[in-house]
Design a protein around this motif. Structure first.
Motif, mmCIF file in Angstrom:
data_model
loop_
_atom_site.group_PDB
_atom_site.id
_atom_site.type_symbol
_atom_site.label_atom_id
_atom_site.label_comp_id
_atom_site.label_asym_id
_atom_site.label_seq_id
_atom_site.Cartn_x
_atom_site.Cartn_y
_atom_site.Cartn_z
ATOM 1 N N LEU A 1 0.846 -1.192 0.000
ATOM 2 C CA LEU A 1 0.000 0.000 0.000
ATOM 3 C C LEU A 1 0.881 1.241 0.000
ATOM 4 N N ALA A 2 0.534 2.209 -0.837
ATOM 5 C CA ALA A 2 1.309 3.445 -0.918
ATOM 6 C C ALA A 2 0.383 4.647 -0.951
ATOM 7 N N ASP A 3 0.888 5.775 -0.518
ATOM 8 C CA ASP A 3 0.137 7.023 -0.532
ATOM 9 C C ASP A 3 0.309 7.712 -1.889
ATOM 10 N N ARG A 4 -0.802 8.091 -2.511
ATOM 11 C CA ARG A 4 -0.724 8.665 -3.857
ATOM 12 C C ARG A 4 0.058 9.982 -3.863
ATOM 13 N N GLN A 5 -0.115 10.808 -2.854
ATOM 14 C CA GLN A 5 0.529 12.119 -2.862
ATOM 15 C C GLN A 5 2.031 12.044 -2.595
ATOM 16 N N SER A 6 2.419 11.283 -1.575
ATOM 17 C CA SER A 6 3.837 11.233 -1.201
ATOM 18 C C SER A 6 4.594 10.084 -1.843
ATOM 19 N N SER A 7 3.861 9.087 -2.350
ATOM 20 C CA SER A 7 4.437 7.855 -2.923
ATOM 21 C C SER A 7 5.136 6.992 -1.871
ATOM 22 N N LYS A 8 4.967 7.350 -0.589
ATOM 23 C CA LYS A 8 5.601 6.565 0.468
ATOM 24 C C LYS A 8 4.784 5.311 0.792
ATOM 25 N N ILE A 9 5.486 4.303 1.301
ATOM 26 C CA ILE A 9 4.855 3.029 1.624
ATOM 27 C C ILE A 9 4.074 3.165 2.921
ATOM 28 N N LEU A 10 2.825 2.743 2.899
ATOM 29 C CA LEU A 10 1.960 2.814 4.073
ATOM 30 C C LEU A 10 1.852 1.480 4.799
ATOM 31 N N ALA B 1 12.040 -0.546 4.882
ATOM 32 C CA ALA B 1 11.706 0.490 3.902
ATOM 33 C C ALA B 1 10.777 1.540 4.505
ATOM 34 N N ILE B 2 9.785 1.091 5.281
ATOM 35 C CA ILE B 2 8.845 2.026 5.903
ATOM 36 C C ILE B 2 9.556 2.873 6.942
ATOM 37 N N ALA B 3 10.397 2.253 7.752
ATOM 38 C CA ALA B 3 11.131 2.996 8.785
ATOM 39 C C ALA B 3 12.050 4.046 8.165
ATOM 40 N N ALA B 4 12.556 3.752 6.977
ATOM 41 C CA ALA B 4 13.447 4.694 6.287
ATOM 42 C C ALA B 4 12.681 5.763 5.517
ATOM 43 N N ALA C 1 11.729 4.059 -4.979
ATOM 44 C CA ALA C 1 13.057 3.769 -4.433
ATOM 45 C C ALA C 1 13.175 2.291 -4.090
ATOM 46 N N LEU C 2 12.125 1.731 -3.502
ATOM 47 C CA LEU C 2 12.121 0.298 -3.191
ATOM 48 C C LEU C 2 12.182 -0.520 -4.474
ATOM 49 N N ALA C 3 11.495 -0.050 -5.500
ATOM 50 C CA ALA C 3 11.456 -0.772 -6.771
ATOM 51 C C ALA C 3 12.816 -0.872 -7.434
ATOM 52 N N GLN C 4 13.723 0.023 -7.108
ATOM 53 C CA GLN C 4 15.029 0.036 -7.755
ATOM 54 C C GLN C 4 16.101 -0.760 -7.015
ATOM 55 N N ILE C 5 15.724 -1.381 -5.887
ATOM 56 C CA ILE C 5 16.693 -2.186 -5.139
ATOM 57 C C ILE C 5 16.818 -3.558 -5.810
#
Length: 481
Positions: free
Chosen positions: A394-403, A422-425, A431-435
């Protein structure tokens, strides 16, 4: 007179004593029974051994699919219990924490029995021990909730189930939270006919709804009789076959019998013997010890950590709580507990785990992007023949951060631990997709989900072949809002 006395030698208590002593406090650690508390003697360690045995039996049944012919596994439960005891003893004897406590000069009082407050600074134990301390940290954990039902004394707790000398022919498990589900899953694997009863509308009520549905379906497919919304229990009674449970749903009375009835309907603070009123310590509305953000009770010189506080009742959180409580006990209230971002999960069959917000909670305050990758579409799960399950990101549309991240299936707990980092960071999904995680591995499914979520958000991830971005077969992976 000690500077700090810690009551309880489970994860919270051990870390509290270690931290207090490390800060220079003259510290005492009082254990009702053995060192390590429930986590090592009656909780995660022995239970994980039983769960591992159940998984080994499952794996053996799969060998013929890979050209390895063996006979059906036969469980020798007495030998398994011997292995459980051996491992528990090994874990306790090799605990580096015990060595550190000894090196720091912590006075450890094992098998002291129940402890109570004589006055605000004086503690007395059943074995005759009496000591005083300027600061006291309560880490006595919790106990199984009892129900005011006729015949309840005929039922067993999850601890009783782990202590069984033999595998019962049949079992009723009342309560389908994490503990009840674990009992049901393990004994079902050992050959017990299990009936799992949940008063609410779904099992694993604190998990994401998709996780609950998937685990319930898998349980039923494995032979566990799962019954949600079963009504209310009227009584338990002894019968020749074991125990009968009488219950009522919509004024229709029913009953069911089994060799054993295990009730796992919650966990309450283990405070009955402490005489908390003698130290001016208040309980909250749920009857757990009331603490502030510094793990300080209503009595300023007394702190508490772990299950006794009613907060997230898991080992990592207990360890963190013990550390914070001891820091504040020695240095003064300056370190808040902070937000919990740790993953949770269970080694049932199938495994399930989560970190962050459930989808329902996420949608309360965010515009959510959801990516789901099914286990039947990834290389490692296909190799291992573990095609049941999914990873939902799950991700936030505005920030693109993982929820949040929710997983059902093989290595679910390990996968969500990667998501927890990833969430803690504060990572964005792109960014996660590129690991470039190792291939083929279970954790790589998380990157697949991140790629899908990034695509929905219109983010560049760099995963392209020639000029076309990599896509996932829509039959086995979905991206939706």
């Amino acid at each position: 007179m000690f500077d700090v006395a810690v009551i309880g030698a489970g994860p919270a208590g051990v870390l509290a004593a270690l931290r207090a002593a490390d800060l220079g406090a003259r510290t005492a650690l009082i254990a009702r029974a053995g060192f390590g508390g429930m986590a090592e003697n009656d909780g995660p360690v022995p239970v994980r051994v039983l769960a591992h045995a159940a998984r080994l039996m499952r794996d053996l049944r799969q060998l013929n699919q890979y050209g390895i012919n063996v006979s059906d596994p036969i469980l020798d439960y007495s030998l398994l219990l011997s292995k459980v005891n051996e491992i528990v003893s090994d874990v306790c004897s090799h605990s580096s924490l015990r060595e550190q406590l000894d090196a720091l000069g912590v006075a450890i009082f094992e098998r002291a029995g129940l402890v109570r407050f004589v006055d605000e600074h004086t503690l007395a134990a059943e074995d005759g021990l009496q000591l005083q301390a300027n600061k006291i940290i309560l880490c006595t954990g919790g106990v199984s909730r009892k129900l005011p039902i006729q015949g309840f004394e005929l039922t067993s707790t999850h601890s009783d189930a782990w202590a069984l000398a033999s595998v019962p022919k049949s079992m009723l498990v009342v309560g389908a939270g994490a503990t009840g589900a674990q009992v049901a899953s393990i004994f079902n694997a050992f050959g017990t006919r299990v009936h799992l009863f949940e008063a609410g509308p779904r099992i694993l009520a604190t998990e994401d709804e998709d996780v609950s549905a998937a685990v319930a379906a898998a349980f039923r497919a494995s032979g566990i009789a799962v019954r949600e919304n079963f009504g209310t229990i009227e009584s338990f009674e002894k019968v020749p076959s074991g125990v009968r449970m009488n219950f009522n749903k919509d004024n229709r009375r029913e009953d069911i019998e089994a060799t054993l009835a295990v009730v796992a309907v919650g966990w309450v603070a283990n405070t009955e013997s402490l005489n908390l009123s003698g130290a001016g310590i208040e309980l909250d509305q749920r009857k757990f010890v009331k603490v502030n953000e510094y793990m300080q009770t209503s009595s300023p010189h007394v702190f508490a950590a772990g299950d006794i506080t009613g907060q997230l009742m898991l080992v990592p959180q207990a360890i963190r709580g013990g550390f914070v409580a001891a820091t504040n006990a020695v240095l003064g209230p300056s370190m808040p507990l902070g937000e919990n971002r740790g993953p949770t999960g269970s080694f049932t069959e199938p495994e399930y785990a989560q970190v962050g917000l459930t989808e329902a909670r996420a949608r309360e305050g965010h515009e959510v992007i959801k990516a789901v990758v099914n286990f039947d579409s990834t290389t490692r799960t296909l190799i291992d023949g573990r095609k049941f399950g999914f990873c939902k990101l799950l991700a936030d549309r505005q920030s693109s951060k993982i929820l949040g991240c929710h997983v059902v299936g093989e290595r679910a707990v390990d996968i969500t631990q990667v998501a927890a980092v990833a969430i803690a960071a504060g990572m964005r999904v792109d960014a996660l997709a590129q690991i470039p995680l190792a291939y083929p591995t279970y954790a790589a499914i998380l990157v697949r989900a991140a790629i899908d979520a990034s695509g929905k958000l219109g983010l560049e991830t760099g995963w392209r072949t020639q000029t076309a971005p990599i896509t996932v077969n829509s039959a086995s992976a979905t991206v939706s809002e």
